[in-house]
Design a protein around this motif. Structure first.
Motif, PDB file in Angstrom:
ATOM      1  N   TYR A   8      40.875  31.808 -61.240  1.00  0.00           N
ATOM      2  CA  TYR A   8      39.916  30.863 -61.819  1.00  0.00           C
ATOM      3  C   TYR A   8      40.405  29.426 -61.670  1.00  0.00           C
ATOM      4  CZ  TYR A   8      37.070  34.540 -64.036  1.00  0.00           C
ATOM      5  OH  TYR A   8      36.239  35.598 -64.262  1.00  0.00           O
ATOM      6  N   ILE A   9      41.665  29.163 -62.018  1.00  0.00           N
ATOM      7  CA  ILE A   9      42.137  27.778 -61.922  1.00  0.00           C
ATOM      8  C   ILE A   9      42.205  27.323 -60.463  1.00  0.00           C
ATOM      9  CG2 ILE A   9      43.408  27.882 -64.110  1.00  0.00           C
ATOM     10  CD1 ILE A   9      46.016  28.074 -62.458  1.00  0.00           C
ATOM     11  N   ALA A  13      39.876  24.228 -59.019  1.00  0.00           N
ATOM     12  CA  ALA A  13      40.515  23.093 -58.344  1.00  0.00           C
ATOM     13  C   ALA A  13      39.924  22.865 -56.963  1.00  0.00           C
ATOM     14  CB  ALA A  13      42.021  23.315 -58.252  1.00  0.00           C
ATOM     15  N   HIS A  14      39.475  23.950 -56.314  1.00  0.00           N
ATOM     16  CA  HIS A  14      38.926  23.833 -54.963  1.00  0.00           C
ATOM     17  C   HIS A  14      37.402  23.760 -54.941  1.00  0.00           C
ATOM     18  CE1 HIS A  14      43.054  24.960 -54.029  1.00  0.00           C
ATOM     19  NE2 HIS A  14      42.829  24.448 -52.834  1.00  0.00           N
ATOM     20  N   HIS A  15      36.801  23.602 -56.118  1.00  0.00           N
ATOM     21  CA  HIS A  15      35.370  23.321 -56.214  1.00  0.00           C
ATOM     22  C   HIS A  15      35.165  21.978 -56.918  1.00  0.00           C
ATOM     23  CE1 HIS A  15      34.764  27.590 -55.196  1.00  0.00           C
ATOM     24  NE2 HIS A  15      33.530  27.255 -54.870  1.00  0.00           N
ATOM     25  N   ASP A  16      36.084  21.041 -56.655  1.00  0.00           N
ATOM     26  CA  ASP A  16      35.988  19.676 -57.195  1.00  0.00           C
ATOM     27  C   ASP A  16      35.881  19.653 -58.714  1.00  0.00           C
ATOM     28  OD1 ASP A  16      36.066  18.532 -54.615  1.00  0.00           O
ATOM     29  OD2 ASP A  16      33.923  18.894 -54.359  1.00  0.00           O
ATOM     30  N   LEU A  17      36.584  20.599 -59.362  1.00  0.00           N
ATOM     31  CA  LEU A  17      36.630  20.703 -60.830  1.00  0.00           C
ATOM     32  C   LEU A  17      35.260  21.007 -61.435  1.00  0.00           C
ATOM     33  CD1 LEU A  17      39.095  17.792 -61.741  1.00  0.00           C
ATOM     34  CD2 LEU A  17      39.586  20.091 -60.907  1.00  0.00           C
ATOM     35  N   ASN A  18      34.384  21.553 -60.637  1.00  0.00           N
ATOM     36  CA  ASN A  18      33.042  21.897 -61.097  1.00  0.00           C
ATOM     37  C   ASN A  18      33.037  23.369 -61.520  1.00  0.00           C
ATOM     38  OD1 ASN A  18      30.282  22.685 -61.252  1.00  0.00           O
ATOM     39  ND2 ASN A  18      29.706  20.997 -59.896  1.00  0.00           N
ATOM     40  N   VAL A  19      33.072  23.607 -62.825  1.00  0.00           N
ATOM     41  CA  VAL A  19      33.155  24.972 -63.340  1.00  0.00           C
ATOM     42  C   VAL A  19      31.870  25.741 -63.055  1.00  0.00           C
ATOM     43  CG1 VAL A  19      33.518  26.390 -65.399  1.00  0.00           C
ATOM     44  CG2 VAL A  19      34.770  24.245 -65.141  1.00  0.00           C
ATOM     45  N   SER A  20      30.739  25.050 -63.117  1.00  0.00           N
ATOM     46  CA  SER A  20      29.462  25.709 -62.853  1.00  0.00           C
ATOM     47  C   SER A  20      29.394  26.218 -61.415  1.00  0.00           C
ATOM     48  CB  SER A  20      28.314  24.723 -63.111  1.00  0.00           C
ATOM     49  OG  SER A  20      27.077  25.322 -62.823  1.00  0.00           O
ATOM     50  N   LEU A  26      31.868  32.741 -57.769  1.00  0.00           N
ATOM     51  CA  LEU A  26      32.578  33.955 -58.164  1.00  0.00           C
ATOM     52  C   LEU A  26      31.666  34.977 -58.850  1.00  0.00           C
ATOM     53  CD1 LEU A  26      35.923  32.430 -59.552  1.00  0.00           C
ATOM     54  CD2 LEU A  26      35.469  33.376 -57.282  1.00  0.00           C
ATOM     55  N   TYR A  27      30.386  34.639 -58.931  1.00  0.00           N
ATOM     56  CA  TYR A  27      29.408  35.551 -59.556  1.00  0.00           C
ATOM     57  C   TYR A  27      29.816  35.928 -60.978  1.00  0.00           C
ATOM     58  CZ  TYR A  27      27.941  35.968 -54.707  1.00  0.00           C
ATOM     59  OH  TYR A  27      27.533  35.690 -53.420  1.00  0.00           O
ATOM     60  N   THR A  28      30.170  34.920 -61.749  1.00  0.00           N
ATOM     61  CA  THR A  28      30.533  35.144 -63.147  1.00  0.00           C
ATOM     62  C   THR A  28      29.942  34.011 -63.986  1.00  0.00           C
ATOM     63  OG1 THR A  28      32.365  35.630 -64.650  1.00  0.00           O
ATOM     64  CG2 THR A  28      32.736  33.901 -63.003  1.00  0.00           C
TER      65      THR A  28
END
Length: 324
Positions: A8-9, A13-20, A26-28
């Motif tokens: 997850y971390i 980090a590799h999605h520009d800190l975009n949790v959404s 990750l389909y979660t």
């Protein structure tokens, strides 16, 4: 600490800190990722990400160090899966390659066609990008292999092996004044606007070095990452084209004249690489050998053991590369 939390971390980090965006990839759920990151930070006693309200704003210094180790762990985990797959079914799996348009369009089709006939149950994925993006995709594990000419030296955790040498051709319309010159020199070429590759693509640096070495500053009228786009604008009369010779198709480009430019520019070398510590399955060795026959499994194994670029250069010093 759970492997899922490390993933997850790493992905955040590799999605520009975009949790959404990470949650979608990750389909979660977004709350689930946020909760697991908080639990990991609480367990470690440090913040991995700095926050402004509910938003992640940057990776902390502690987070940088943790992410580096997390990446290594995730790569080792993937290698364990690869080992298991190789022993359970050596002819089934997936292979992802990152490369440029020129390689994908002109150098790889026959290799891929043959590979897919030999390994019909291996799912093949091709990613195109800039040389820097290509190297980064291989370095962070997004792809198995990187194939490119430029920017590979910026990533020390890649094993880069030379595949072949290539040079350039000048493309002009029929009847162009350059067609009446047997071996045009750089000054004669620089007299016309140029249509060529974007800087950082397909050996563009060698082209720039040649003109600079002669004290010439040509007018670069148009640049593109795609050889076919360059040809289109040569046809429109924007300027004369300078492309990789492999990108000239006599059947498709019969309305243009290709003038060999190997006497004007130093040759470039295309390389194939993978990140250090990667477990290479049998079909991966076969793909490398199909693309570059001199890269035998034994030589690839020896290359993977090289600890620095000097050792790598010494390993390939006596090998004569094919010319495309």
């Amino acid at each position: 600490m759970k492997l899922q939390q490390l993933r997850y971390i790493w992905e955040v980090a590799h999605h520009d800190l975009n949790v959404s965006a990470t949650a979608q990839a990750l389909y979660t759920s977004q709350p689930g990722i946020s909760k697991q990151i908080r639990l990991l930070e609480d367990e470690l006693g440090v913040e991995i990400f700095a926050r402004s309200g509910k938003h992640l704003t940057r990776v902390t210094p502690a987070g940088e160090a943790i992410l580096k180790i997390a990446g290594e762990i995730l790569r080792k985990t993937e290698s364990i899966k690869q080992v298991a797959q190789e022993f359970s079914d050596e002819r089934r799996g997936s292979l992802s390659v990152a490369t440029t348009h020129t390689q994908a369009r002109y150098a790889l089709p026959k290799v891929i066609e043959s590979f897919m006939k030999t390994y019909p149950d291996v799912s093949l994925h091709m990613h195109q990008g800039t040389p820097m993006q290509i190297a980064e995709m291989a370095a962070n594990g997004t792809t198995d292999f990187a194939i490119a000419t430029e920017a590979m030296e910026h990533f020390g955790d890649l094993i880069m092996m030379p595949c072949y040498r290539w040079n350039r051709s000048i493309l002009v319309p029929k009847g162009h004044p350059l067609t009446r010159i047997t071996r045009p020199n750089l000054e004669q070429v620089a007299a016309y606007p140029l249509v060529t590759y974007v800087f950082g693509f397909t050996g563009r640096s060698k082209l720039d070095e040649a003109f600079q070495g002669q004290g010439l500053t040509p007018k670069v009228a148009f640049t593109a990452a795609d050889s076919d786009v360059i040809k289109t604008y040569v046809r429109l009369g924007v300027g004369i084209g300078i492309v990789a010779s492999m990108a000239v198709d006599p059947d498709v480009d019969d309305d243009l004249v290709a003038i060999d430019a190997s006497h004007l520019f130093a040759s470039s070398v295309t390389s194939i690489g993978f990140r250090k510590g990667t477990f290479l399955r049998g079909y991966m060795f076969d793909f490398i050998s199909a693309f570059a026959p001199h890269l035998s499994p034994d030589l690839v194994e020896r290359a993977s053991q090289c600890s620095n670029r000097q050792d790598m250069a010494a390993l390939f010093a006596g090998i004569s590369l094919p010319v495309h």
